[in-house]
Design a protein around this motif. Structure first.
Motif, short mmCIF file in Angstrom:
data_model
loop_
_atom_site.label_atom_id
_atom_site.label_comp_id
_atom_site.label_asym_id
_atom_site.label_seq_id
_atom_site.Cartn_x
_atom_site.Cartn_y
_atom_site.Cartn_z
N ASP A 1 0.85 -1.19 0.00
CA ASP A 1 0.00 0.00 0.00
C ASP A 1 0.89 1.24 0.00
O ASP A 1 1.44 1.63 1.02
N PHE A 2 1.02 1.85 -1.16
CA PHE A 2 1.86 3.04 -1.29
C PHE A 2 1.09 4.33 -1.05
O PHE A 2 1.68 5.41 -1.09
N SER A 3 -0.20 4.25 -0.79
CA SER A 3 -1.01 5.45 -0.62
C SER A 3 -0.68 6.20 0.66
O SER A 3 -0.94 7.40 0.77
N GLU A 4 -0.11 5.49 1.66
CA GLU A 4 0.23 6.13 2.92
C GLU A 4 1.69 6.54 2.99
O GLU A 4 2.15 7.05 4.01
N VAL A 5 2.45 6.29 1.95
CA VAL A 5 3.88 6.63 1.93
C VAL A 5 4.09 7.68 0.85
O VAL A 5 4.65 7.43 -0.19
N CYS A 6 3.59 8.87 1.12
CA CYS A 6 3.50 9.88 0.08
C CYS A 6 4.01 11.24 0.54
O CYS A 6 3.22 12.09 0.97
N PRO A 7 5.32 11.49 0.48
CA PRO A 7 5.77 12.87 0.71
C PRO A 7 5.20 13.81 -0.35
O PRO A 7 4.92 14.97 -0.07
N TYR A 8 5.01 13.29 -1.57
CA TYR A 8 4.31 14.05 -2.59
C TYR A 8 2.84 13.68 -2.52
O TYR A 8 2.45 12.55 -2.85
N THR A 9 2.01 14.59 -2.08
CA THR A 9 0.57 14.32 -2.03
C THR A 9 -0.10 14.57 -3.37
O THR A 9 -1.23 14.16 -3.58
N SER A 10 0.61 15.26 -4.26
CA SER A 10 0.09 15.53 -5.60
C SER A 10 1.27 15.74 -6.55
O SER A 10 2.32 16.23 -6.15
N ILE A 11 1.08 15.34 -7.80
CA ILE A 11 2.10 15.62 -8.82
C ILE A 11 1.51 16.53 -9.90
O ILE A 11 2.04 16.60 -11.00
N ARG A 12 0.47 17.22 -9.55
CA ARG A 12 -0.12 18.17 -10.48
C ARG A 12 0.77 19.41 -10.57
O ARG A 12 1.19 19.95 -9.53
N PRO A 13 1.07 19.90 -11.77
CA PRO A 13 1.92 21.09 -11.91
C PRO A 13 1.29 22.34 -11.31
O PRO A 13 1.97 23.17 -10.72
N GLY A 14 -0.02 22.53 -11.49
CA GLY A 14 -0.71 23.71 -10.98
C GLY A 14 -1.51 23.39 -9.74
O GLY A 14 -1.74 22.22 -9.40
N LYS A 15 -1.96 24.41 -9.05
CA LYS A 15 -2.68 24.23 -7.80
C LYS A 15 -4.08 24.80 -7.80
O LYS A 15 -4.90 24.43 -6.99
N THR B 1 -7.70 26.44 -9.99
CA THR B 1 -8.55 26.22 -11.15
C THR B 1 -7.98 26.91 -12.38
O THR B 1 -7.59 28.08 -12.32
N GLY B 2 -7.91 26.18 -13.47
CA GLY B 2 -7.36 26.72 -14.71
C GLY B 2 -5.89 26.40 -14.92
O GLY B 2 -5.38 26.53 -16.03
N ASP B 3 -5.19 25.99 -13.83
CA ASP B 3 -3.78 25.61 -13.96
C ASP B 3 -3.66 24.26 -14.66
O ASP B 3 -4.63 23.49 -14.72
N PRO B 4 -2.49 23.94 -15.19
CA PRO B 4 -2.28 22.63 -15.81
C PRO B 4 -2.54 21.48 -14.84
O PRO B 4 -2.35 21.62 -13.62
N THR B 5 -2.96 20.35 -15.37
CA THR B 5 -3.19 19.15 -14.58
C THR B 5 -2.21 18.06 -15.03
O THR B 5 -1.41 18.26 -15.94
N VAL B 6 -2.29 16.89 -14.41
CA VAL B 6 -1.36 15.81 -14.75
C VAL B 6 -1.53 15.35 -16.20
O VAL B 6 -0.59 14.86 -16.81
N THR B 7 -2.71 15.51 -16.75
CA THR B 7 -2.92 15.08 -18.14
C THR B 7 -2.24 16.00 -19.14
O THR B 7 -2.16 15.67 -20.33
N ASP B 8 -1.75 17.14 -18.67
CA ASP B 8 -1.00 18.05 -19.54
C ASP B 8 0.50 17.77 -19.54
O ASP B 8 1.24 18.36 -20.34
N VAL B 9 0.94 16.88 -18.66
CA VAL B 9 2.37 16.58 -18.53
C VAL B 9 2.78 15.55 -19.56
O VAL B 9 2.13 14.51 -19.71
#
Length: 226
Positions: A131-145, A147-155
């Motif tokens: 279970d890697f969901s609890e071992v997450c120093p990165y809680t998100s890998i989305r470039p923007g934070k 509304t309107g910012d880039p999302t992971v599907t833009d990477v």
């Protein structure tokens, strides 16, 4: 995971959790010899390949093995993967074969890989997954934070690098192939993120849901008694 030299297949009768895909990839990478750089190609499915649950073990692998790992995403409608050739071989091998239980697929997959490059097949059980969901120093890998910012599907791709001189373990990304690498930020910084070992994802065998159990009973009329 497949290629022209070696093909490794994983067979599992369970679900599609992000930690399951992360476990497959982490296990496969651990079987490789030391490389300065490893490149992963995959489709852009977000719950499989574009999420923090997978990104964190990739980053930890890069740090612990001193490898650089790049994860590149296929461009829809313009890409082909060698794994498709392996799947085609399996489909051809399946013609005229009788499949009664899941293990029959394992035998079929093994026989589909011909010499000099036989397939390696892992038939995994519930205790294989972490279970890697609890071992997450990165809680998100989305470039923007916002509304309107880039999302992971833009990477287009992410890069995972070993720890630098400042103790950072950065994940970087590119939005286009010609752009410069940019860092994914970690809220609170790395010092606030204590990373432990992942726990078992499943503590016992998964029950067969009723929607699958009833059709399995109906199959008894057409498969061998043994």
């Amino acid at each position: 995971m497949a290629g022209s030299v070696r093909t490794t297949l994983y067979r599992w009768h369970g679900g599609l959790a992000a930690s399951e895909f992360a476990t497959y990839i982490r296990h496969y990478l651990s079987s490789l010899e030391k490389h300065d750089e490893i490149i992963i190609f995959s489709d852009g499915c977000t719950y499989q390949n574009r999420n923090a649950v997978l990104a964190n073990p990739l980053q930890q692998f890069a740090s612990s093995t001193d490898n650089v790992v790049q994860h590149k995403y296929l461009v829809r409608g313009h890409s082909h993967m060698d794994v498709g050739n392996s799947h085609s071989l399996i489909e051809r091998e399946k013609k005229g074969r009788s499949i009664n239980v899941p293990y029959d697929y394992v035998q079929l997959m093994k026989s589909a890989g011909k010499s000099p490059c036989p397939f390696t097949v892992h038939y995994v059980t519930h205790d294989f997954f972490m279970d890697f969901s609890e071992v997450c120093p990165y809680t998100s890998i989305r470039p923007g934070k916002k509304t309107g910012d880039p999302t992971v599907t833009d990477v287009y791709y992410y890069k995972y690098t070993p720890e630098d001189n400042n103790g950072r373990k950065p994940i970087q990304y590119e939005m286009r192939f010609s752009e410069e690498w940019q860092d994914i930020s970690v809220p609170g910084g790395f010092a606030s993120k204590k990373v432990g070992e992942p726990k078992q994802l499943y503590q016992e065998r998964l029950e067969i849901p009723k929607t699958k159990y009833n059709p399995l009973q109906a199959l008894k009329a057409v498969i061998g008694k043994e």
